[in-house]
Scaffold this active site. Structure first.
Site, PDB file in Angstrom:
ATOM      1  CB  CYS A  12      -0.912  -0.012   1.219  1.00  0.00           C
ATOM      2  SG  CYS A  12      -1.884   1.507   1.346  1.00  0.00           S
ATOM      3  CD  GLU A  64      -8.300   9.100   4.241  1.00  0.00           C
ATOM      4  OE1 GLU A  64      -7.467   9.571   3.465  1.00  0.00           O
ATOM      5  OE2 GLU A  64      -9.132   8.251   3.903  1.00  0.00           O
ATOM      6  CB  SER A  65      -1.640   8.186   4.091  1.00  0.00           C
ATOM      7  OG  SER A  65      -2.212   8.757   2.930  1.00  0.00           O
TER       8      SER A  65
HETATM    9  N1  LIG Z   1      -7.088   7.859   1.267  1.00  0.00           N
HETATM   10  C1  LIG Z   1      -6.581   6.738   2.001  1.00  0.00           C
HETATM   11  C2  LIG Z   1      -6.400   5.579   1.045  1.00  0.00           C
HETATM   12  C3  LIG Z   1      -6.007   4.285   1.772  1.00  0.00           C
HETATM   13  C4  LIG Z   1      -6.240   3.064   0.898  1.00  0.00           C
HETATM   14  O1  LIG Z   1      -6.805   3.138  -0.205  1.00  0.00           O
HETATM   15  N2  LIG Z   1      -5.779   1.912   1.374  1.00  0.00           N
HETATM   16  C5  LIG Z   1      -6.027   0.664   0.682  1.00  0.00           C
HETATM   17  C6  LIG Z   1      -4.737  -0.100   0.416  1.00  0.00           C
HETATM   18  S1  LIG Z   1      -3.601   0.780  -0.573  1.00  0.00           S
HETATM   19  C7  LIG Z   1      -6.876  -0.238   1.555  1.00  0.00           C
HETATM   20  O2  LIG Z   1      -6.708  -0.296   2.739  1.00  0.00           O
HETATM   21  N3  LIG Z   1      -7.812  -0.982   0.964  1.00  0.00           N
HETATM   22  C8  LIG Z   1      -8.631  -1.893   1.700  1.00  0.00           C
HETATM   23  C9  LIG Z   1      -9.729  -2.427   0.856  1.00  0.00           C
HETATM   24  O3  LIG Z   1      -9.689  -2.189  -0.337  1.00  0.00           O
HETATM   25  O4  LIG Z   1     -10.618  -3.061   1.381  1.00  0.00           O
HETATM   26  C10 LIG Z   1      -5.267   7.136   2.676  1.00  0.00           C
HETATM   27  O5  LIG Z   1      -4.604   8.069   2.183  1.00  0.00           O
HETATM   28  O6  LIG Z   1      -4.926   6.560   3.708  1.00  0.00           O
END
Ligand SMILES: N[C@@H](CCC(=O)N[C@@H](CS)C(=O)NCC(=O)O)C(=O)O
Length: 221
Positions: A12, A64-65
């Site tokens: 990720c 949220e990163s």
């Molecule tokens: N906007 C979020 C995006 C985080 C995100 O998309 N994480 C993905 C992995 S890269 C996730 O956890 N996905 C879980 C899923 O799809 O169920 C951030 O910046 O933290």
């Protein structure tokens, strides 16, 4: 005070932003890998979204990163990762916002879009975006970092996506043009950071990890 708990997954790029911030600030923490193809029930009890990254600092939970990185900047100011002056901090945040609203959605969009007829349009937008970034980096040349001499959250926000570049090259025949020399010299400087050297993954790892998404076996959220 308990150690900060960090929930992430190596594939990720958003989690990687936080991993780099934790490393640069030398924040002691315990790391937990969440299987993104099979998110455990217990994780939904602490995560409002089910997404990684997330951190738990005693009773504080932040997700949220971008927000996590800002939180770490506020809570652990000893190694500052934003400039001092209000206007420079504002400009740093504008770059971070550009990553989240324009660069990253198209960058990831090219990988996750399964309709090939849309790829050419996304490639065009991405080329414009890379040109814009290269012109931005030209203004702080010779860097070595995004805002100049000091590493900042801007570098840590963008770098993970550039480490994923082999995925675009492999599956979408998209390469960062050699003419963007400021991007390439910035990337070279980032690859020298001990935080990157300690946490980077190799091209094959990313190419393999993206396979189920690119081949349509798993739907991207
Ligand atoms: N906007 C979020 C995006 C985080 C995100 O998309 N994480 C993905 C992995 S890269 C996730 O956890 N996905 C879980 C899923 O799809 O169920 C951030 O910046 O933290």
């Amino acid at each position: 005070m308990n150690k900060l708990q960090f929930y992430s997954n190596d594939v990720c790029p958003f989690a990687y932003r936080v991993r780099l911030t934790l490393a640069e600030k030398a924040i002691a923490h315990e790391s937990h890998t969440i299987d993104l193809l099979n998110i455990p029930d217990w994780y939904y009890k602490i995560s409002p979204t089910g997404n990684v990254p997330l951190i738990k600092n005693d009773d504080d939970i932040v997700w949220e990163s971008t927000i996590i990185n800002e939180y770490l900047e506020d809570a652990y100011p000893t190694v500052p990762l934003l400039p001092e002056s209000p206007v420079e901090r504002a400009h740093a945040r504008i770059w971070i916002d550009y990553c989240n609203t324009t660069f990253q959605p198209n960058y990831c969009g090219l990988v996750f879009e399964l309709d090939e007829s849309k790829h050419e349009d996304i490639r065009t937008i991405l080329h414009d975006s890379l040109k814009y970034i290269d012109e931005g980096l030209a203004k702080t040349a010779p860097g070595p970092y995004w805002l100049g001499e000091q590493l900042s959250l801007v570098d840590l926000t963008y770098y993970p996506f550039f480490e994923h570049a082999p995925v675009l090259s492999h599956y979408r025949q998209f390469d960062i043009p050699a003419e963007h020399k400021h991007i390439h010299r910035w990337l070279a400087a980032m690859r020298e950071r001990p935080s990157v050297k300690a946490n980077q993954c190799d091209d094959e790892f990313y190419i393999e990890a993206y396979k189920p998404f690119v081949e349509g076996d798993v739907e991207h959220a």
